[in-house]
Design an enzyme around this catalytic site. Structure first.
Site, PDB file in Angstrom:
ATOM      1  N   ARG A   1      -9.428  50.345  21.495  1.00  0.00           N
ATOM      2  CA  ARG A   1      -9.634  50.937  22.812  1.00  0.00           C
ATOM      3  C   ARG A   1     -11.105  51.348  22.924  1.00  0.00           C
ATOM      4  O   ARG A   1     -11.757  51.648  21.915  1.00  0.00           O
ATOM      5  CB  ARG A   1      -8.761  52.186  22.987  1.00  0.00           C
ATOM      6  CG  ARG A   1      -7.279  51.890  23.156  1.00  0.00           C
ATOM      7  CD  ARG A   1      -6.951  51.315  24.533  1.00  0.00           C
ATOM      8  NE  ARG A   1      -5.511  51.096  24.719  1.00  0.00           N
ATOM      9  CZ  ARG A   1      -4.903  49.918  24.593  1.00  0.00           C
ATOM     10  NH1 ARG A   1      -5.596  48.837  24.271  1.00  0.00           N
ATOM     11  NH2 ARG A   1      -3.608  49.813  24.808  1.00  0.00           N
TER      12      ARG A   1
ATOM     13  N   HIS B   1     -10.907  43.106  28.435  1.00  0.00           N
ATOM     14  CA  HIS B   1      -9.603  43.586  27.939  1.00  0.00           C
ATOM     15  C   HIS B   1      -8.535  42.492  28.063  1.00  0.00           C
ATOM     16  O   HIS B   1      -7.471  42.699  28.646  1.00  0.00           O
ATOM     17  CB  HIS B   1      -9.178  44.856  28.698  1.00  0.00           C
ATOM     18  CG  HIS B   1      -8.184  45.696  27.935  1.00  0.00           C
ATOM     19  ND1 HIS B   1      -8.175  47.063  27.965  1.00  0.00           N
ATOM     20  CD2 HIS B   1      -7.162  45.348  27.119  1.00  0.00           C
ATOM     21  CE1 HIS B   1      -7.192  47.521  27.212  1.00  0.00           C
ATOM     22  NE2 HIS B   1      -6.562  46.489  26.679  1.00  0.00           N
TER      23      HIS B   1
HETATM   24  P1  NDP Z   1       0.691  50.145  15.197  1.00  0.00           P
HETATM   25  O1  NDP Z   1       1.167  51.467  15.629  1.00  0.00           O
HETATM   26  O2  NDP Z   1       1.671  49.120  14.721  1.00  0.00           O
HETATM   27  O3  NDP Z   1      -0.389  50.311  14.026  1.00  0.00           O
HETATM   28  C1  NDP Z   1      -1.364  51.290  14.031  1.00  0.00           C
HETATM   29  C2  NDP Z   1      -2.098  51.272  12.706  1.00  0.00           C
HETATM   30  O4  NDP Z   1      -3.175  52.208  12.749  1.00  0.00           O
HETATM   31  C3  NDP Z   1      -1.201  51.718  11.539  1.00  0.00           C
HETATM   32  O5  NDP Z   1      -1.491  50.950  10.397  1.00  0.00           O
HETATM   33  C4  NDP Z   1      -1.606  53.162  11.313  1.00  0.00           C
HETATM   34  O6  NDP Z   1      -1.451  53.636   9.993  1.00  0.00           O
HETATM   35  C5  NDP Z   1      -3.092  53.097  11.650  1.00  0.00           C
HETATM   36  N1  NDP Z   1      -3.591  54.428  12.005  1.00  0.00           N
HETATM   37  C6  NDP Z   1      -3.218  55.229  13.037  1.00  0.00           C
HETATM   38  N2  NDP Z   1      -3.903  56.395  12.994  1.00  0.00           N
HETATM   39  C7  NDP Z   1      -4.709  56.321  11.910  1.00  0.00           C
HETATM   40  C8  NDP Z   1      -5.647  57.208  11.332  1.00  0.00           C
HETATM   41  N3  NDP Z   1      -5.878  58.424  11.846  1.00  0.00           N
HETATM   42  N4  NDP Z   1      -6.285  56.812  10.221  1.00  0.00           N
HETATM   43  C9  NDP Z   1      -6.038  55.591   9.675  1.00  0.00           C
HETATM   44  N5  NDP Z   1      -5.174  54.695  10.174  1.00  0.00           N
HETATM   45  C10 NDP Z   1      -4.511  55.060  11.289  1.00  0.00           C
HETATM   46  O7  NDP Z   1      -0.171  49.554  16.419  1.00  0.00           O
HETATM   47  P2  NDP Z   1      -0.463  48.009  16.782  1.00  0.00           P
HETATM   48  O8  NDP Z   1      -0.949  47.320  15.565  1.00  0.00           O
HETATM   49  O9  NDP Z   1       0.678  47.413  17.521  1.00  0.00           O
HETATM   50  O10 NDP Z   1      -1.621  48.189  17.861  1.00  0.00           O
HETATM   51  C11 NDP Z   1      -2.820  48.850  17.503  1.00  0.00           C
HETATM   52  C12 NDP Z   1      -3.683  49.038  18.731  1.00  0.00           C
HETATM   53  O11 NDP Z   1      -4.250  47.808  19.154  1.00  0.00           O
HETATM   54  C13 NDP Z   1      -2.963  49.538  19.984  1.00  0.00           C
HETATM   55  O12 NDP Z   1      -2.719  50.930  19.933  1.00  0.00           O
HETATM   56  C14 NDP Z   1      -3.965  49.186  21.069  1.00  0.00           C
HETATM   57  O13 NDP Z   1      -4.907  50.241  21.163  1.00  0.00           O
HETATM   58  C15 NDP Z   1      -4.663  47.948  20.496  1.00  0.00           C
HETATM   59  N6  NDP Z   1      -4.281  46.746  21.267  1.00  0.00           N
HETATM   60  C16 NDP Z   1      -5.238  46.161  22.059  1.00  0.00           C
HETATM   61  C17 NDP Z   1      -4.949  45.045  22.816  1.00  0.00           C
HETATM   62  C18 NDP Z   1      -6.003  44.352  23.599  1.00  0.00           C
HETATM   63  O14 NDP Z   1      -5.691  43.461  24.384  1.00  0.00           O
HETATM   64  N7  NDP Z   1      -7.272  44.694  23.416  1.00  0.00           N
HETATM   65  C19 NDP Z   1      -3.584  44.467  22.809  1.00  0.00           C
HETATM   66  C20 NDP Z   1      -2.679  45.115  21.897  1.00  0.00           C
HETATM   67  C21 NDP Z   1      -3.025  46.220  21.168  1.00  0.00           C
HETATM   68  P3  NDP Z   1      -0.002  53.697   9.291  1.00  0.00           P
HETATM   69  O15 NDP Z   1       0.338  52.252   8.992  1.00  0.00           O
HETATM   70  O16 NDP Z   1      -0.248  54.467   8.080  1.00  0.00           O
HETATM   71  O17 NDP Z   1       0.930  54.322  10.290  1.00  0.00           O
END
Ligand code: NDP
Length: 308
Positions: free
Chosen positions: A223, A271
């Site tokens: 984001r 985006h």
């Molecule tokens: P998930 O919820 O499946 O994964 C999030 C990951 O981030 C997890 O591995 C989590 O760790 C890690 N994480 C969260 N907070 C922290 C932190 N404070 N420190 C370290 N690691 C952290 O999300 P998705 O993979 O499905 O999607 C991720 C993001 O991608 C979405 O939220 C969105 O913002 C973005 N996105 C963008 C798109 C675009 O078109 N540009 C389309 C789709 C998504 P843990 O595994 O330990 O929980």
């Protein structure tokens, strides 16, 4: 009992067609036509209505039509209503294509060759093996893991960073704040696939850029709020970063005259890295409705305390 869709109306028409085919027993409405408000049990939205609780008092589950839920204002959603983010195969496929394309463009110097062509210069540069280009992915969720499983196959040394510990075949996994510097120090191309939360806002900042190898490239598909824009411009000017590929920006659409538009080392897209695909999205939403109705756990349930 009815289902209300409140997002892009063109894709909404597609959802309506798929619901009529696959779940004719569930009346489907597309905002702003919501039928009888007290009948709405399920809502799929990019932005839920501000007065959700009073306008639709019988909503039982709110679905985000996107993978992220940072656009939701949770203070407006009653705490007992489960919020489910979109986990559907179509989003991951699009993300894998986008990031693979961006990584290969950097690795194979596409932008350099585009410039040389414009200058009518036939000039070759050495090809570096994939093994010399280390990839680091911030976020090991659905998106991060999908992207890594493809990039690994090219022979790029791959690593990922997350909040909790993971073990993934062929990927060096780092977890938590303490492991971040070591992860960054080995990332020649850094890809941000984190959710936007209070802990990750502004994570792509000067300190992080300085912890990368000199000349590293950054790809932000998370984001816009992850990126400190001034720090990026500074790191590109000093050469600490060689390029940035940005699919997301703090203000979207990016305002006219913004320095990113004409920056020679920034590649911008509006985006579009990935989009929810109606066919697979409706399938997973209907599966979740059936799960909800039979008391099974929902897939993609958001942990409000973590913010993702
Ligand atoms: P998930 O919820 O499946 O994964 C999030 C990951 O981030 C997890 O591995 C989590 O760790 C890690 N994480 C969260 N907070 C922290 C932190 N404070 N420190 C370290 N690691 C952290 O999300 P998705 O993979 O499905 O999607 C991720 C993001 O991608 C979405 O939220 C969105 O913002 C973005 N996105 C963008 C798109 C675009 O078109 N540009 C389309 C789709 C998504 P843990 O595994 O330990 O929980």
């Amino acid at each position: 009992m009815s289902f209300l869709y409140k997002a892009d109306p063109v894709r909404g028409a597609e959802w309506a067609r798929l619901f009529a085919e696959q779940a004719p027993d569930i009346p489907f409405h597309c905002w702003p036509d919501y039928g009888a408000a007290e009948q709405v049990r399920y809502l799929a939205a990019w932005l839920p209505p501000e007065n959700l609780a009073s306008q639709f008092p019988n909503v039982e589950v709110v679905f985000s039509v996107g993978a992220g839920i940072d656009q939701f204002d949770f203070s407006l959603l009653p705490p007992d209503i489960p919020v489910v983010r979109m986990i559907e195969p179509g989003i991951a496929v699009g993300m894998v294509e986008y990031v693979t394309h961006a990584v290969l463009a950097i690795h194979r110097q596409s932008h350099l060759y585009a410039r040389l062509q414009r200058e009518q210069r036939w000039q070759e540069h050495p090809i570096k093996p994939a093994a010399s280009c280390r990839i680091g992915v911030l976020g090991l969720g659905v998106m991060g893991q999908s992207v890594l499983s493809k990039l690994r196959d090219f022979g790029f040394p791959c690593a990922g960073w997350s909040r909790s510990a993971h073990a993934l075949d062929g990927v060096d996994c780092y977890a938590g704040e303490d492991a971040l510097p070591a992860f960054l120090a080995r990332s020649d191309i850094l890809i941000c696939l984190l959710p936007l939360t209070q802990h990750t806002r502004g994570i792509l900042n000067r300190k992080l850029f300085n912890a990368l190898p000199a000349g590293a490239a950054v790809i932000n598909v998370g984001r816009g709020g992850h990126l400190d824009e001034a720090a990026l411009l500074e790191a590109l000017a000093s050469g600490q970063l060689s390029s940035a590929t940005l699919d997301v920006c703090e203000i979207e659409p990016l305002p006219a005259g913004h320095p990113f538009w004409e920056h020679p080392n920034i590649v911008l897209t509006p985006h579009i890295a990935s989009m929810t695909q109606p066919a697979s999205a409706v399938e997973v939403v209907l599966d979740n409705i059936r799960r909800h109705q039979s008391g099974q756990p929902l897939i993609g349930l958001v942990d409000r305390s973590l913010g993702y």
